[in-house]
Design a protein around this motif. Structure first.
Motif, PDB file in Angstrom:
ATOM      1  N   VAL A   4     -60.139  34.465  11.722  1.00 11.15           N
ATOM      2  CA  VAL A   4     -60.283  35.914  11.638  1.00 11.15           C
ATOM      3  C   VAL A   4     -61.472  36.317  12.499  1.00 11.15           C
ATOM      4  N   GLN A   5     -61.298  37.321  13.337  1.00 10.43           N
ATOM      5  CA  GLN A   5     -62.356  37.733  14.243  1.00 10.43           C
ATOM      6  C   GLN A   5     -63.629  38.043  13.471  1.00 10.43           C
ATOM      7  N   SER A   7     -65.289  36.241  11.336  1.00  7.62           N
ATOM      8  CA  SER A   7     -65.487  35.611  10.036  1.00  7.62           C
ATOM      9  C   SER A   7     -66.295  34.330  10.187  1.00  7.62           C
ATOM     10  N   HIS A   9     -67.481  30.865   7.879  1.00  9.62           N
ATOM     11  CA  HIS A   9     -67.329  30.057   6.679  1.00  9.62           C
ATOM     12  C   HIS A   9     -68.525  29.114   6.585  1.00  9.62           C
ATOM     13  N   HIS A  30     -61.676  28.258  12.341  1.00 13.19           N
ATOM     14  CA  HIS A  30     -62.709  29.111  11.777  1.00 13.19           C
ATOM     15  C   HIS A  30     -64.079  28.774  12.361  1.00 13.19           C
ATOM     16  N   ASP A  68     -68.713  35.075   5.381  1.00  9.41           N
ATOM     17  CA  ASP A  68     -67.667  35.783   4.653  1.00  9.41           C
ATOM     18  C   ASP A  68     -67.179  34.962   3.468  1.00  9.41           C
ATOM     19  N   VAL A  69     -67.175  33.640   3.627  1.00  8.61           N
ATOM     20  CA  VAL A  69     -66.771  32.724   2.563  1.00  8.61           C
ATOM     21  C   VAL A  69     -67.818  31.632   2.467  1.00  8.61           C
ATOM     22  N   ALA A 101     -70.019  37.795  -0.243  1.00  8.04           N
ATOM     23  CA  ALA A 101     -69.123  36.742   0.244  1.00  8.04           C
ATOM     24  C   ALA A 101     -68.296  36.174  -0.906  1.00  8.04           C
ATOM     25  N   HIS A 199     -59.438  29.787  -0.168  1.00 10.66           N
ATOM     26  CA  HIS A 199     -59.888  31.163   0.054  1.00 10.66           C
ATOM     27  C   HIS A 199     -58.817  32.033   0.675  1.00 10.66           C
ATOM     28  N   GLN A 200     -57.729  31.461   1.228  1.00  9.52           N
ATOM     29  CA  GLN A 200     -56.837  32.243   2.073  1.00  9.52           C
ATOM     30  C   GLN A 200     -55.379  32.205   1.654  1.00  9.52           C
TER      31      GLN A 200
END
Length: 233
Positions: A4-5, A7, A9, A30, A68-69, A101, A199-200
């Motif tokens: 994801v642009q 993002s 982790h 990622h 973000d995560v 997050a 997470h996805q």
């Protein structure tokens, strides 16, 4: 899966599980940051190594800045866990609550306690009787409360023993039979790949659910998350 642009982790803890999760996330495209105290491990393609101490909220905030995560894969020596792990949880939860997050936790089966051969499922009662089991159960209660109250989006990924690259103290790990392949039948120790997808997954809403292997030990698959419960890997 394409990243994801923008993002990021962040994986906390660079042991066998944390490193494997970071490598899987990088393989999926990622942007990945891998945090431990020294950041002195081997260079890993597509992974930024960062030194950090998540024993305080301030240290955890610095470690997860921009993420973000966040994947909590930190652990300590067995004899220190009862005293140390609650403080680490408090710091990580406090930091994630401030940043917003999503938090994915490498969890254990300790809260279930002795099951006397019963298959562990989401409905298995928590019957921990040891100091470490009660500590782990309290940690999970804290995670679930934070999720239920809306302070943090939490996913708990539970597993038993581990086998795979860099694992040296597993029942079936390299410390037992170094350099040899292992054959097994039926359910067995878990690899770390499921946590990189918790997470996805489209059926895995923010909050606990389950990820497990099939009875023949093939590639992990995710089960639907209908209620706020821990993930099993």
């Amino acid at each position: 899966m394409a990243a994801v642009q923008g993002s990021l982790h962040t994986v906390l803890g660079a042991g066998p599980a944390g490193t494997s999760v970071a490598m899987e996330l990088a393989r999926r495209g990622h942007a990945v940051r891998l945090v431990d105290r020294a950041a002195s491990g081997e260079p890993l393609d597509g992974i930024e190594r960062v030194a950090g101490d998540v024993g305080t909220v301030e240290g955890a905030l610095a470690a997860i800045e921009g993420a973000d995560v966040v994947y909590h894969c930190v652990n300590v020596a067995y004899h220190l866990q009862v005293d140390v792990m609650p403080g680490i949880q408090e710091a990580v939860l406090g930091a994630v609550a401030r940043t917003g997050a999503r938090l994915v936790v490498l969890d254990t089966l300790y809260p279930y306690g002795e099951t006397h051969g019963e298959v562990m499922t989401e409905d298995t009662p928590w019957r921990a009787a040891t100091a470490k089991g009660r500590m782990r159960a309290q940690l999970d209660e804290n995670y679930l409360a934070a999720h239920k109250e809306g302070r943090v989006k939490v996913v708990l990924g539970r597993s038993a023993d581990f086998v795979g690259p860099r694992v040296l103290n597993s029942t079936l790990g390299g410390g037992r039979l170094p350099g040899r392949a292992h054959r097994r039948r039926g359910p067995g120790p878990r690899e770390h790949r499921p946590r990189a997808q918790l997470h996805q997954h489209p059926r895995c809403r923010p909050g606990p659910g389950h990820a497990r292997r099939d009875p023949l030990g093939r590639r992990p698959r995710l089960a639907p998350a209908h209620r706020p419960r821990p993930h099993h890997a």
